[in-house]
Design a protein around this motif. Structure first.
Motif, mmCIF file in Angstrom:
data_model
loop_
_atom_site.group_PDB
_atom_site.id
_atom_site.type_symbol
_atom_site.label_atom_id
_atom_site.label_comp_id
_atom_site.label_asym_id
_atom_site.label_seq_id
_atom_site.Cartn_x
_atom_site.Cartn_y
_atom_site.Cartn_z
ATOM 1 N N THR A 7 -41.471 -30.117 86.292
ATOM 2 C CA THR A 7 -42.581 -29.163 86.216
ATOM 3 C C THR A 7 -43.732 -29.744 85.393
ATOM 4 O OG1 THR A 7 -41.623 -28.066 84.280
ATOM 5 C CG2 THR A 7 -41.053 -27.185 86.460
ATOM 6 N N PHE A 8 -44.902 -29.177 85.635
ATOM 7 C CA PHE A 8 -46.113 -29.640 84.958
ATOM 8 C C PHE A 8 -46.961 -28.448 84.572
ATOM 9 C CE2 PHE A 8 -50.645 -30.698 85.242
ATOM 10 C CZ PHE A 8 -50.740 -31.761 84.334
ATOM 11 N N SER A 9 -47.497 -28.485 83.363
ATOM 12 C CA SER A 9 -48.428 -27.456 82.902
ATOM 13 C C SER A 9 -49.695 -28.143 82.401
ATOM 14 C CB SER A 9 -47.816 -26.619 81.773
ATOM 15 O OG SER A 9 -46.695 -25.889 82.232
ATOM 16 N N GLY A 10 -50.848 -27.588 82.783
ATOM 17 C CA GLY A 10 -52.107 -28.169 82.353
ATOM 18 C C GLY A 10 -53.154 -28.020 83.428
ATOM 19 N N SER A 11 -54.292 -28.684 83.243
ATOM 20 C CA SER A 11 -55.383 -28.597 84.221
ATOM 21 C C SER A 11 -55.770 -29.993 84.687
ATOM 22 C CB SER A 11 -56.594 -27.884 83.619
ATOM 23 O OG SER A 11 -57.083 -28.586 82.494
ATOM 24 N N LEU A 12 -56.189 -30.082 85.940
ATOM 25 C CA LEU A 12 -56.616 -31.347 86.535
ATOM 26 C C LEU A 12 -58.011 -31.164 87.102
ATOM 27 C CD1 LEU A 12 -53.342 -32.244 88.496
ATOM 28 C CD2 LEU A 12 -54.047 -33.142 86.266
ATOM 29 N N ASP A 13 -58.902 -32.064 86.740
ATOM 30 C CA ASP A 13 -60.269 -32.022 87.269
ATOM 31 C C ASP A 13 -60.295 -32.855 88.551
ATOM 32 O OD1 ASP A 13 -62.971 -32.187 87.837
ATOM 33 O OD2 ASP A 13 -63.564 -32.348 85.734
ATOM 34 N N ILE A 14 -60.368 -32.186 89.701
ATOM 35 C CA ILE A 14 -60.287 -32.904 90.974
ATOM 36 C C ILE A 14 -61.592 -33.592 91.341
ATOM 37 C CG2 ILE A 14 -58.392 -31.561 91.935
ATOM 38 C CD1 ILE A 14 -60.428 -29.834 93.345
ATOM 39 N N LYS A 15 -62.550 -33.535 90.424
ATOM 40 C CA LYS A 15 -63.759 -34.363 90.610
ATOM 41 C C LYS A 15 -63.488 -35.791 90.150
ATOM 42 C CE LYS A 15 -66.343 -31.422 88.288
ATOM 43 N NZ LYS A 15 -65.428 -30.276 88.178
ATOM 44 N N ASP A 16 -62.389 -35.963 89.391
ATOM 45 C CA ASP A 16 -61.982 -37.301 88.979
ATOM 46 C C ASP A 16 -61.321 -38.028 90.147
ATOM 47 O OD1 ASP A 16 -62.888 -36.776 86.440
ATOM 48 O OD2 ASP A 16 -60.924 -36.173 85.666
ATOM 49 N N SER A 17 -61.092 -39.307 89.974
ATOM 50 C CA SER A 17 -60.440 -40.091 91.028
ATOM 51 C C SER A 17 -58.962 -39.728 91.117
ATOM 52 C CB SER A 17 -60.579 -41.583 90.741
ATOM 53 O OG SER A 17 -59.804 -41.954 89.601
ATOM 54 N N HIS B 166 -56.525 -41.765 91.128
ATOM 55 C CA HIS B 166 -55.799 -42.584 90.156
ATOM 56 C C HIS B 166 -55.793 -41.917 88.779
ATOM 57 C CE1 HIS B 166 -54.153 -46.148 88.260
ATOM 58 N NE2 HIS B 166 -55.179 -46.200 87.414
ATOM 59 N N ASP B 167 -56.936 -41.386 88.352
ATOM 60 C CA ASP B 167 -57.015 -40.698 87.054
ATOM 61 C C ASP B 167 -56.109 -39.469 87.025
ATOM 62 O OD1 ASP B 167 -58.819 -42.550 86.117
ATOM 63 O OD2 ASP B 167 -60.583 -41.364 86.661
ATOM 64 N N ILE B 168 -56.091 -38.731 88.139
ATOM 65 C CA ILE B 168 -55.251 -37.534 88.231
ATOM 66 C C ILE B 168 -53.773 -37.905 88.106
ATOM 67 C CG2 ILE B 168 -54.436 -35.721 89.807
ATOM 68 C CD1 ILE B 168 -57.133 -35.078 88.664
ATOM 69 N N MET B 169 -53.350 -38.939 88.828
ATOM 70 C CA MET B 169 -51.946 -39.339 88.821
ATOM 71 C C MET B 169 -51.524 -39.917 87.474
ATOM 72 S SD MET B 169 -50.737 -38.265 91.571
ATOM 73 C CE MET B 169 -49.101 -38.916 91.192
ATOM 74 N N LEU B 170 -52.463 -40.556 86.750
ATOM 75 C CA LEU B 170 -52.135 -41.060 85.415
ATOM 76 C C LEU B 170 -51.773 -39.913 84.472
ATOM 77 C CD1 LEU B 170 -54.701 -43.941 84.682
ATOM 78 C CD2 LEU B 170 -52.211 -44.124 84.893
#
Length: 355
Positions: free
Chosen positions: A318-328, A330-334
Protein backbone atom coordinates in the motif's frame (compact mmCIF):
# COMPACT_ATOMS: atom_id res chain seq x y z
CA UNK A 1 -92.66 -52.86 -0.15
CA UNK A 2 -91.19 -56.08 1.10
CA UNK A 3 -87.66 -55.52 2.43
CA UNK A 4 -85.39 -58.55 2.47
CA UNK A 5 -82.44 -59.16 4.77
CA UNK A 6 -78.98 -59.85 3.34
CA UNK A 7 -79.39 -63.51 4.19
CA UNK A 8 -82.55 -63.65 2.05
CA UNK A 9 -80.98 -62.10 -1.11
CA UNK A 10 -80.10 -64.49 -3.90
CA UNK A 11 -76.62 -64.66 -5.42
CA UNK A 12 -77.85 -62.89 -8.58
CA UNK A 13 -79.39 -60.07 -6.58
CA UNK A 14 -76.17 -59.66 -4.61
CA UNK A 15 -74.20 -59.30 -7.85
CA UNK A 16 -76.67 -56.71 -9.20
CA UNK A 17 -76.45 -54.73 -5.94
CA UNK A 18 -72.65 -54.79 -6.03
CA UNK A 19 -72.64 -53.48 -9.62
CA UNK A 20 -74.98 -50.58 -8.72
CA UNK A 21 -72.78 -49.63 -5.73
CA UNK A 22 -69.62 -49.72 -7.88
CA UNK A 23 -71.29 -47.62 -10.59
CA UNK A 24 -72.32 -45.05 -7.98
CA UNK A 25 -68.74 -44.85 -6.66
CA UNK A 26 -67.38 -44.39 -10.20
CA UNK A 27 -69.88 -41.59 -10.96
CA UNK A 28 -69.05 -39.85 -7.66
CA UNK A 29 -65.32 -40.01 -8.31
CA UNK A 30 -65.83 -38.75 -11.85
CA UNK A 31 -67.77 -35.72 -10.60
CA UNK A 32 -65.00 -34.93 -8.07
CA UNK A 33 -62.32 -35.28 -10.74
CA UNK A 34 -64.20 -32.90 -13.06
CA UNK A 35 -64.57 -30.40 -10.24
CA UNK A 36 -60.83 -30.54 -9.58
CA UNK A 37 -60.14 -30.02 -13.29
CA UNK A 38 -62.30 -26.91 -13.27
CA UNK A 39 -60.38 -25.59 -10.26
CA UNK A 40 -57.03 -26.41 -11.91
CA UNK A 41 -58.06 -24.78 -15.17
CA UNK A 42 -59.23 -21.67 -13.32
CA UNK A 43 -55.97 -21.52 -11.38
CA UNK A 44 -54.02 -21.94 -14.58
CA UNK A 45 -55.93 -19.11 -16.26
CA UNK A 46 -55.36 -16.85 -13.25
CA UNK A 47 -51.69 -17.86 -13.25
CA UNK A 48 -51.28 -16.97 -16.91
CA UNK A 49 -52.96 -13.64 -16.18
CA UNK A 50 -50.58 -12.92 -13.30
CA UNK A 51 -47.28 -14.13 -14.76
CA UNK A 52 -47.22 -11.71 -17.75
CA UNK A 53 -47.90 -8.88 -15.31
CA UNK A 54 -44.88 -9.89 -13.24
CA UNK A 55 -42.71 -10.19 -16.37
CA UNK A 56 -43.88 -6.80 -17.55
CA UNK A 57 -43.04 -5.26 -14.20
CA UNK A 58 -39.58 -6.78 -14.25
CA UNK A 59 -38.99 -5.74 -17.83
CA UNK A 60 -40.22 -2.25 -17.07
CA UNK A 61 -37.70 -1.99 -14.24
CA UNK A 62 -34.93 -3.27 -16.50
CA UNK A 63 -35.76 -1.08 -19.49
CA UNK A 64 -32.81 0.89 -20.78
CA UNK A 65 -33.00 4.59 -21.47
CA UNK A 66 -32.43 5.84 -25.00
CA UNK A 67 -28.86 6.89 -24.24
CA UNK A 68 -28.04 3.48 -22.70
CA UNK A 69 -29.33 1.75 -25.84
CA UNK A 70 -27.26 4.08 -27.99
CA UNK A 71 -24.07 3.36 -26.05
CA UNK A 72 -24.71 -0.39 -26.08
CA UNK A 73 -25.26 -0.32 -29.83
CA UNK A 74 -22.04 1.59 -30.54
CA UNK A 75 -20.00 -0.47 -28.05
CA UNK A 76 -18.03 2.66 -27.14
CA UNK A 77 -17.18 1.22 -23.74
CA UNK A 78 -14.58 -1.05 -25.35
CA UNK A 79 -11.42 0.55 -23.98
CA UNK A 80 -9.36 -0.69 -26.95
CA UNK A 81 -11.25 1.69 -29.25
CA UNK A 82 -9.35 4.76 -27.99
CA UNK A 83 -7.32 6.65 -30.56
CA UNK A 84 -4.12 8.60 -29.98
CA UNK A 85 -5.92 11.97 -29.91
CA UNK A 86 -9.01 13.17 -28.08
CA UNK A 87 -12.01 12.64 -30.35
CA UNK A 88 -15.28 14.55 -30.44
CA UNK A 89 -18.06 12.56 -32.12
CA UNK A 90 -21.09 14.54 -33.31
CA UNK A 91 -23.88 12.22 -34.33
CA UNK A 92 -22.99 9.25 -36.51
CA UNK A 93 -20.73 10.85 -39.10
CA UNK A 94 -18.82 13.89 -37.77
CA UNK A 95 -15.57 13.06 -35.97
CA UNK A 96 -13.24 15.86 -34.90
CA UNK A 97 -9.73 14.96 -33.68
CA UNK A 98 -8.25 17.21 -30.98
CA UNK A 99 -4.48 16.92 -30.82
CA UNK A 100 -3.85 19.02 -27.69
CA UNK A 101 -3.10 17.17 -24.44
CA UNK A 102 -5.69 19.25 -22.58
CA UNK A 103 -8.79 20.37 -24.48
CA UNK A 104 -11.72 22.64 -23.62
CA UNK A 105 -15.05 21.86 -25.28
CA UNK A 106 -18.11 24.04 -24.77
CA UNK A 107 -21.71 23.84 -25.97
CA UNK A 108 -24.09 26.78 -26.31
CA UNK A 109 -27.64 26.78 -27.52
CA UNK A 110 -30.50 29.12 -28.32
CA UNK A 111 -34.00 28.57 -29.62
CA UNK A 112 -32.70 28.18 -33.17
CA UNK A 113 -29.05 27.11 -32.96
CA UNK A 114 -26.57 24.75 -31.31
CA UNK A 115 -22.88 25.64 -31.35
CA UNK A 116 -19.82 23.65 -30.29
CA UNK A 117 -16.50 25.34 -29.57
CA UNK A 118 -13.14 23.65 -29.04
CA UNK A 119 -10.51 25.82 -27.36
CA UNK A 120 -12.74 28.82 -28.17
CA UNK A 121 -13.08 28.00 -31.88
CA UNK A 122 -16.49 27.10 -33.38
CA UNK A 123 -16.31 23.60 -34.88
CA UNK A 124 -20.04 22.89 -35.28
CA UNK A 125 -23.03 25.16 -35.89
CA UNK A 126 -26.67 24.19 -36.60
CA UNK A 127 -27.73 27.73 -37.58
CA UNK A 128 -28.36 26.73 -41.20
CA UNK A 129 -29.37 23.15 -40.48
CA UNK A 130 -32.79 21.98 -41.63
CA UNK A 131 -34.99 19.66 -39.56
CA UNK A 132 -36.08 19.70 -35.90
CA UNK A 133 -33.49 20.84 -33.37
CA UNK A 134 -35.05 18.77 -30.59
CA UNK A 135 -34.19 15.47 -32.32
CA UNK A 136 -31.81 13.41 -30.15
CA UNK A 137 -28.34 13.73 -31.69
CA UNK A 138 -25.83 12.00 -29.43
CA UNK A 139 -22.29 13.26 -29.08
CA UNK A 140 -19.35 11.72 -27.27
CA UNK A 141 -16.03 13.03 -26.06
CA UNK A 142 -13.40 10.28 -26.03
CA UNK A 143 -10.31 11.03 -23.94
CA UNK A 144 -7.46 8.50 -24.45
CA UNK A 145 -4.79 7.56 -21.95
CA UNK A 146 -2.34 10.34 -21.23
CA UNK A 147 -4.81 13.18 -21.87
CA UNK A 148 -7.54 15.16 -20.08
CA UNK A 149 -10.46 17.34 -21.14
CA UNK A 150 -12.83 19.92 -19.73
CA UNK A 151 -16.23 20.62 -21.19
CA UNK A 152 -19.36 22.68 -20.62
CA UNK A 153 -22.59 20.99 -21.66
CA UNK A 154 -25.49 22.84 -23.26
CA UNK A 155 -27.24 23.34 -19.89
CA UNK A 156 -24.14 24.92 -18.31
CA UNK A 157 -23.00 21.79 -16.47
CA UNK A 158 -19.19 21.61 -16.18
CA UNK A 159 -17.38 18.28 -16.60
CA UNK A 160 -13.71 17.39 -16.06
CA UNK A 161 -12.81 14.15 -17.89
CA UNK A 162 -9.91 12.00 -16.74
CA UNK A 163 -7.62 9.86 -18.92
CA UNK A 164 -9.23 6.80 -20.53
CA UNK A 165 -12.77 8.24 -20.34
CA UNK A 166 -15.73 8.43 -22.70
CA UNK A 167 -18.69 10.73 -22.01
CA UNK A 168 -21.78 10.36 -24.20
CA UNK A 169 -24.51 13.03 -24.13
CA UNK A 170 -27.15 14.62 -26.39
CA UNK A 171 -26.45 17.75 -28.41
CA UNK A 172 -29.55 19.22 -26.74
CA UNK A 173 -31.19 17.80 -23.59
CA UNK A 174 -34.85 16.74 -23.57
CA UNK A 175 -37.57 18.85 -21.96
CA UNK A 176 -37.96 16.83 -18.76
CA UNK A 177 -34.52 15.38 -17.90
CA UNK A 178 -30.81 15.54 -18.63
CA UNK A 179 -28.94 12.26 -19.22
CA UNK A 180 -25.30 11.40 -19.94
CA UNK A 181 -23.39 8.11 -20.00
CA UNK A 182 -19.94 7.85 -18.40
CA UNK A 183 -17.25 5.23 -18.93
CA UNK A 184 -14.17 6.17 -16.92
CA UNK A 185 -13.79 9.01 -14.40
CA UNK A 186 -15.20 12.52 -14.36
CA UNK A 187 -16.06 15.34 -11.98
CA UNK A 188 -19.44 16.98 -12.55
CA UNK A 189 -20.50 20.46 -11.46
CA UNK A 190 -24.18 20.21 -12.41
CA UNK A 191 -26.18 23.34 -13.27
CA UNK A 192 -29.17 23.50 -10.93
CA UNK A 193 -32.58 22.87 -12.50
CA UNK A 194 -35.17 21.26 -10.22
CA UNK A 195 -37.54 20.76 -13.16
CA UNK A 196 -34.99 18.69 -15.10
CA UNK A 197 -33.04 16.18 -12.97
CA UNK A 198 -29.58 15.22 -14.18
CA UNK A 199 -28.67 11.52 -14.57
CA UNK A 200 -25.18 10.07 -14.95
CA UNK A 201 -25.52 6.52 -16.29
CA UNK A 202 -22.65 4.04 -15.89
CA UNK A 203 -22.24 0.37 -16.75
CA UNK A 204 -23.38 -0.67 -13.25
CA UNK A 205 -25.93 1.97 -12.31
CA UNK A 206 -26.82 5.64 -12.36
CA UNK A 207 -26.60 8.81 -10.25
CA UNK A 208 -29.56 11.16 -10.01
CA UNK A 209 -28.88 14.82 -9.14
CA UNK A 210 -30.54 18.23 -9.26
CA UNK A 211 -27.50 20.48 -8.85
CA UNK A 212 -24.27 19.44 -7.17
CA UNK A 213 -20.53 18.71 -7.43
CA UNK A 214 -19.38 15.08 -7.36
CA UNK A 215 -16.82 12.63 -8.77
CA UNK A 216 -17.77 9.37 -10.51
CA UNK A 217 -15.22 6.57 -11.01
CA UNK A 218 -16.47 3.78 -13.29
CA UNK A 219 -13.94 2.16 -15.62
CA UNK A 220 -15.24 -0.82 -17.65
CA UNK A 221 -12.17 -2.94 -16.85
CA UNK A 222 -12.55 -2.60 -13.06
CA UNK A 223 -15.16 -4.15 -10.75
CA UNK A 224 -15.15 -1.22 -8.31
CA UNK A 225 -17.23 1.91 -8.94
CA UNK A 226 -17.62 4.85 -6.61
CA UNK A 227 -19.38 8.20 -6.31
CA UNK A 228 -17.89 10.89 -4.04
CA UNK A 229 -20.09 13.90 -3.20
CA UNK A 230 -18.58 17.32 -2.51
CA UNK A 231 -21.70 19.55 -2.63
CA UNK A 232 -25.47 19.10 -2.88
CA UNK A 233 -27.31 15.76 -2.78
CA UNK A 234 -27.38 12.75 -5.08
CA UNK A 235 -28.92 9.29 -5.31
CA UNK A 236 -26.51 6.52 -6.35
CA UNK A 237 -28.52 3.68 -7.89
CA UNK A 238 -26.69 0.41 -8.57
CA UNK A 239 -27.71 -3.03 -9.81
CA UNK A 240 -28.57 -5.62 -7.13
CA UNK A 241 -29.83 -8.48 -9.31
CA UNK A 242 -29.39 -8.85 -13.06
CA UNK A 243 -32.12 -11.52 -13.25
CA UNK A 244 -34.79 -9.61 -11.33
CA UNK A 245 -33.72 -6.13 -12.39
CA UNK A 246 -33.63 -4.91 -8.77
CA UNK A 247 -31.45 -2.02 -7.60
CA UNK A 248 -29.77 -0.60 -4.48
CA UNK A 249 -30.30 3.11 -3.85
CA UNK A 250 -28.02 5.16 -1.59
CA UNK A 251 -28.76 8.81 -0.85
CA UNK A 252 -25.54 10.78 -0.44
CA UNK A 253 -24.87 14.08 1.24
CA UNK A 254 -21.61 16.11 1.22
CA UNK A 255 -18.68 14.12 2.57
CA UNK A 256 -20.14 10.72 1.66
CA UNK A 257 -18.86 8.09 -0.77
CA UNK A 258 -20.84 5.17 -2.22
CA UNK A 259 -18.56 2.31 -3.35
CA UNK A 260 -20.09 -0.44 -5.47
CA UNK A 261 -18.62 -3.91 -6.12
CA UNK A 262 -20.07 -5.30 -9.35
CA UNK A 263 -18.88 -8.84 -8.52
CA UNK A 264 -20.54 -8.98 -5.10
CA UNK A 265 -23.43 -6.66 -6.11
CA UNK A 266 -22.94 -4.73 -2.87
CA UNK A 267 -22.68 -1.05 -1.87
CA UNK A 268 -20.67 0.45 0.99
CA UNK A 269 -21.30 4.05 2.09
CA UNK A 270 -18.59 5.86 4.07
CA UNK A 271 -18.07 9.35 5.54
CA UNK A 272 -14.71 10.95 4.79
CA UNK A 273 -12.95 13.97 3.33
CA UNK A 274 -13.81 13.84 -0.39
CA UNK A 275 -11.51 16.69 -1.45
CA UNK A 276 -8.72 14.24 -2.41
CA UNK A 277 -11.09 12.62 -4.92
CA UNK A 278 -11.34 15.96 -6.73
CA UNK A 279 -7.60 16.72 -6.85
CA UNK A 280 -6.85 14.88 -10.09
CA UNK A 281 -8.40 17.73 -12.09
CA UNK A 282 -5.59 19.89 -10.66
CA UNK A 283 -2.97 17.35 -11.72
CA UNK A 284 -2.52 15.70 -8.31
CA UNK A 285 -3.28 12.10 -7.29
CA UNK A 286 -3.92 11.55 -3.57
CA UNK A 287 -3.79 8.07 -2.01
CA UNK A 288 -4.53 6.74 1.46
CA UNK A 289 -3.46 3.15 2.14
CA UNK A 290 -4.25 2.26 -1.46
CA UNK A 291 -2.95 -0.96 -3.02
CA UNK A 292 -0.10 -0.57 -5.49
CA UNK A 293 -2.11 -2.44 -8.12
CA UNK A 294 -4.77 0.29 -8.16
CA UNK A 295 -2.14 3.06 -8.14
CA UNK A 296 -0.21 1.56 -11.06
CA UNK A 297 -3.45 1.25 -13.08
CA UNK A 298 -4.12 4.97 -12.60
CA UNK A 299 -0.56 5.93 -13.47
CA UNK A 300 -0.76 3.81 -16.63
CA UNK A 301 -3.83 5.77 -17.74
CA UNK A 302 -2.26 9.15 -17.01
CA UNK A 303 0.99 8.44 -18.83
CA UNK A 304 -0.46 6.15 -21.52
CA UNK A 305 1.93 3.27 -20.84
CA UNK A 306 1.78 -0.52 -20.72
CA UNK A 307 2.56 -2.35 -17.48
CA UNK A 308 4.14 -5.76 -16.98
CA UNK A 309 4.35 -7.19 -13.47
CA UNK A 310 6.93 -9.91 -12.70
CA UNK A 311 6.36 -9.84 -8.95
CA UNK A 312 2.63 -10.06 -8.22
CA UNK A 313 3.15 -9.99 -4.44
CA UNK A 314 4.40 -6.40 -4.70
CA UNK A 315 0.98 -5.33 -6.00
CA UNK A 316 -0.52 -5.90 -2.54
CA UNK A 317 1.72 -3.28 -0.93
CA UNK A 318 0.00 0.00 0.00
CA UNK A 319 0.95 3.62 -0.54
CA UNK A 320 -0.15 6.84 1.11
CA UNK A 321 0.71 10.30 -0.17
CA UNK A 322 0.28 12.57 -3.18
CA UNK A 323 1.78 12.42 -6.67
CA UNK A 324 2.06 15.40 -8.99
CA UNK A 325 1.27 13.94 -12.42
CA UNK A 326 2.73 17.02 -14.06
CA UNK A 327 6.09 15.49 -13.16
CA UNK A 328 7.75 12.88 -15.35
CA UNK A 329 6.87 9.20 -15.01
CA UNK A 330 10.40 8.51 -13.78
CA UNK A 331 10.01 11.06 -10.94
CA UNK A 332 6.65 9.53 -9.97
CA UNK A 333 8.05 5.99 -9.87
CA UNK A 334 11.06 7.10 -7.80
CA UNK A 335 8.68 8.36 -5.08
CA UNK A 336 6.75 5.09 -5.09
CA UNK A 337 9.99 3.06 -5.06
CA UNK A 338 11.34 4.92 -2.02
CA UNK A 339 8.08 4.39 -0.14
CA UNK A 340 7.20 0.79 -1.05
CA UNK A 341 10.67 -0.67 -1.76
CA UNK A 342 9.64 -2.03 -5.16
CA UNK A 343 11.97 -2.23 -8.13
CA UNK A 344 10.99 -1.09 -11.61
CA UNK A 345 12.34 -0.55 -15.12
CA UNK A 346 11.14 1.82 -17.83
CA UNK A 347 11.47 0.12 -21.20
CA UNK A 348 12.12 1.85 -24.51
CA UNK A 349 8.81 0.50 -25.85
CA UNK A 350 6.83 2.61 -23.34
CA UNK A 351 6.46 -0.30 -20.93
CA UNK A 352 6.74 -0.12 -17.15
CA UNK A 353 8.24 -3.31 -15.74
CA UNK A 354 7.54 -4.02 -12.03
CA UNK A 355 10.04 -6.47 -10.47
Amino acid sequence: MDIKGLDQISAQEKNDLKKRINNSIVRYRSRKKNQRKVIYYAAAVIGFMIIPSVILLIKHDMQQSAIEKYVSARKEKNIDNFQQDVQLRIGEENIIKLAARDTIVSYTQSASTNKIRVNNKVVYDTEHQTGPLNKAIYNSLEVPYGKHSFMTLSDGTKVWLNAGTVLTYPLRFSENKREVFLQGEAIFDVAHNKEKPFYVHTTNGKIRVLGTVFNVYSYPDESKTYTALLKGKVEAIYEKSTLLGTTITSELRPGMIASYDSEKKSVKVTHENVEPYMKWREGVLVFKNEKLESIINKIARYYNIKVKVNNQSSMFKTFSGSLDIKDSLHDIMLIIKETTAIDYTLGSDNTLLIN
